[in-house]
Design an enzyme around this catalytic site. Structure first.
Site, PDB file in Angstrom:
ATOM      1  N   ASN A 111      -5.468   6.227   2.302  1.00  0.00           N
ATOM      2  CA  ASN A 111      -5.728   4.920   2.077  1.00  0.00           C
ATOM      3  C   ASN A 111      -6.843   4.227   2.905  1.00  0.00           C
ATOM      4  OD1 ASN A 111      -4.861   2.607   0.518  1.00  0.00           O
ATOM      5  ND2 ASN A 111      -3.294   1.998   1.710  1.00  0.00           N
ATOM      6  N   ASN A 114      -6.342   1.986   5.138  1.00  0.00           N
ATOM      7  CA  ASN A 114      -5.699   1.900   6.669  1.00  0.00           C
ATOM      8  C   ASN A 114      -5.490   2.963   7.478  1.00  0.00           C
ATOM      9  OD1 ASN A 114      -3.701   2.400   5.438  1.00  0.00           O
ATOM     10  ND2 ASN A 114      -2.273   0.654   5.994  1.00  0.00           N
ATOM     11  N   LYS A 115      -5.648   4.334   6.882  1.00  0.00           N
ATOM     12  CA  LYS A 115      -5.265   5.448   7.609  1.00  0.00           C
ATOM     13  C   LYS A 115      -6.243   6.094   8.638  1.00  0.00           C
ATOM     14  CE  LYS A 115      -1.090   5.903   5.379  1.00  0.00           C
ATOM     15  NZ  LYS A 115      -1.255   4.565   4.842  1.00  0.00           N
ATOM     16  N   ILE A 116      -5.670   7.040   9.289  1.00  0.00           N
ATOM     17  CA  ILE A 116      -6.636   7.428  10.379  1.00  0.00           C
ATOM     18  C   ILE A 116      -7.881   8.111   9.716  1.00  0.00           C
ATOM     19  CG2 ILE A 116      -6.082   9.896  10.067  1.00  0.00           C
ATOM     20  CD1 ILE A 116      -6.092   8.417  13.430  1.00  0.00           C
TER      21      ILE A 116
END
Length: 387
Positions: free
Chosen positions: A187, A189-191
């Site tokens: 997604n 906002n993930k790493i």
């Protein structure tokens, strides 16, 4: 007003455009193609997983895992309570019942003690769960040795929700690869990100073959459209996988950047009263997807919501920790097993005291200094400390 500092934003390397352009040049825009295959191989090599299927989301990957375990109406699945709702929603997609398990204080993740009690009770009722969904919260691995041992004792499969922990390890092994199935999220906002997307990994390659089949509408081999099972439109597109290929190439850099951010906050906030950093279990390496803290609410006379509003006024985004799922109205009446039956639930305590700080790997030192100074100012000037 100062420029906004957001919680966790995408961080592109520039290499992503090369692979996306390749998808356009070859006109492979659909949910298959060279980028899809290559990204699956990258994930497989990075995590040492046996087999991988990239999907449209991490939620879709959990749904596929439950389908492969033949979860259905009348079945039960155990799930961590302290997590985003996407960990548990697919259980309801399958028509199954959910039992929520508390956290333990050393990792904030599923309590092996509470899980053991829940499994013993289920055995005595003659209704063991079809699966246990373990979550590695904010990048910190759960106590997998204990959890695997208790699940093996009762013969219950494990699904690891490693949506937030790609790049984190437990005793040298990548999270997501201990259970029968593991899932990752890409997604925004993930790493690392593919805009939206996820991956399912499995110990048994045959399970991934079935997952790919189900994720492409369960279309049978035939000269016409033949369908004998219900399937889903869950495969990642070749364009999104192109973004993912570029992101996978810089994954170690993104992990290192977030770890450095955690250490920066740890140093800069060390003298501020009322703050405790999220613990990191010995023998684990967290990717520190989000740096999270707990507040001494009574001493500060401030709740995380109060701090969040003060930070918002300074144009800095923070976020309270996940509201436990057993407290969510949509799951009202579900069974919950606490870590310690003699005290309030650990996950409820964390929800009441916890806060996520801006943690994006593209934050500058100037921005980190601004966050630290603003948070320090708010807490030092809190009604309790000021008296």
């Amino acid at each position: 007003m100062q420029t906004p500092i957001l919680l966790s934003t995408p961080h592109m390397s520039g290499r992503e455009q090369v692979y996306v352009q390749e998808a356009f040049d070859t006109n492979w825009i659909a949910p298959l193609g060279a980028n899809v295959t290559a990204m699956e191989e990258q994930i497989k090599a990075y995590t040492n997983a046996n087999a991988v299927c990239v999907t449209s989301s991490g939620t879709a990957a959990i749904h596929l895992a439950l389908r492969l375990l033949e979860v259905g109406v009348g079945d039960t699945v155990f799930c961590a309570s302290f997590t985003f709702i996407a960990s548990a929603n697919p259980i309801k997609y399958m028509g199954a019942d959910v039992v929520f398990i508390d956290s333990e204080p050393e990792t904030w993740n599923m309590s092996p003690e509470a899980l053991g009690r829940a499994l013993q009770d289920a055995k005595e009722r003659g209704q063991l769960p079809k699966a246990v969904i373990v979550v590695h919260l904010y990048g910190q691995s759960a106590k997998m040795e204990e959890i695997v041992a208790v699940c093996e004792q009762y013969g219950v499969p494990i699904i690891e929700d490693a949506a937030e922990s790609l790049g984190s390890t437990y005793k040298g092994q990548q999270t997501g690869t201990f259970g029968d199935f593991g899932i990752y999220s890409f997604n925004g906002n993930k790493i690392i990100t593919t805009s939206g997307g996820g991956a399912l990994v499995a110990k048994d390659p045959a399970m991934i073959e079935k997952a790919v089949f189900l994720a492409t509408q369960a279309r049978e081999e035939a000269p016409h459209y033949q369908h004998e099972q219900v399937g889903y439109n869950y495969r990642m597109s070749n364009v999104s996988a192109g973004i993912g290929r570029g992101q996978m190439e810089v994954l170690d850099e993104r992990v290192a950047a977030r770890q450095n951010i955690y250490r920066y906050y740890e140093r800069s906030l060390s003298n501020v009263e009322g703050i405790t950093m999220m613990p990191e279990l010995a023998g684990t390496v967290s990717n520190h997807w989000l740096t999270t803290i707990t507040l001494d609410v009574e001493a500060l006379n401030m709740s995380p919501y109060d701090v969040m509003e003060e930070m918002k006024a300074a144009n800095i985004e923070t976020r309270v920790l996940w509201k436990p799922l057993h407290l969510q109205p949509v799951f009202e009446g579900t069974t919950f097993y606490p870590h310690d039956t003699t005290q309030s639930a650990i996950c409820e305590q964390l929800f009441k005291t916890g806060l996520c700080l801006p943690s994006g790997s593209n934050l500058t030192e100037v921005e980190l200094e601004r966050v630290s100074k603003e948070l320090s100012r708010i807490l030092v000037e809190s009604p309790s400390i000021a008296v």
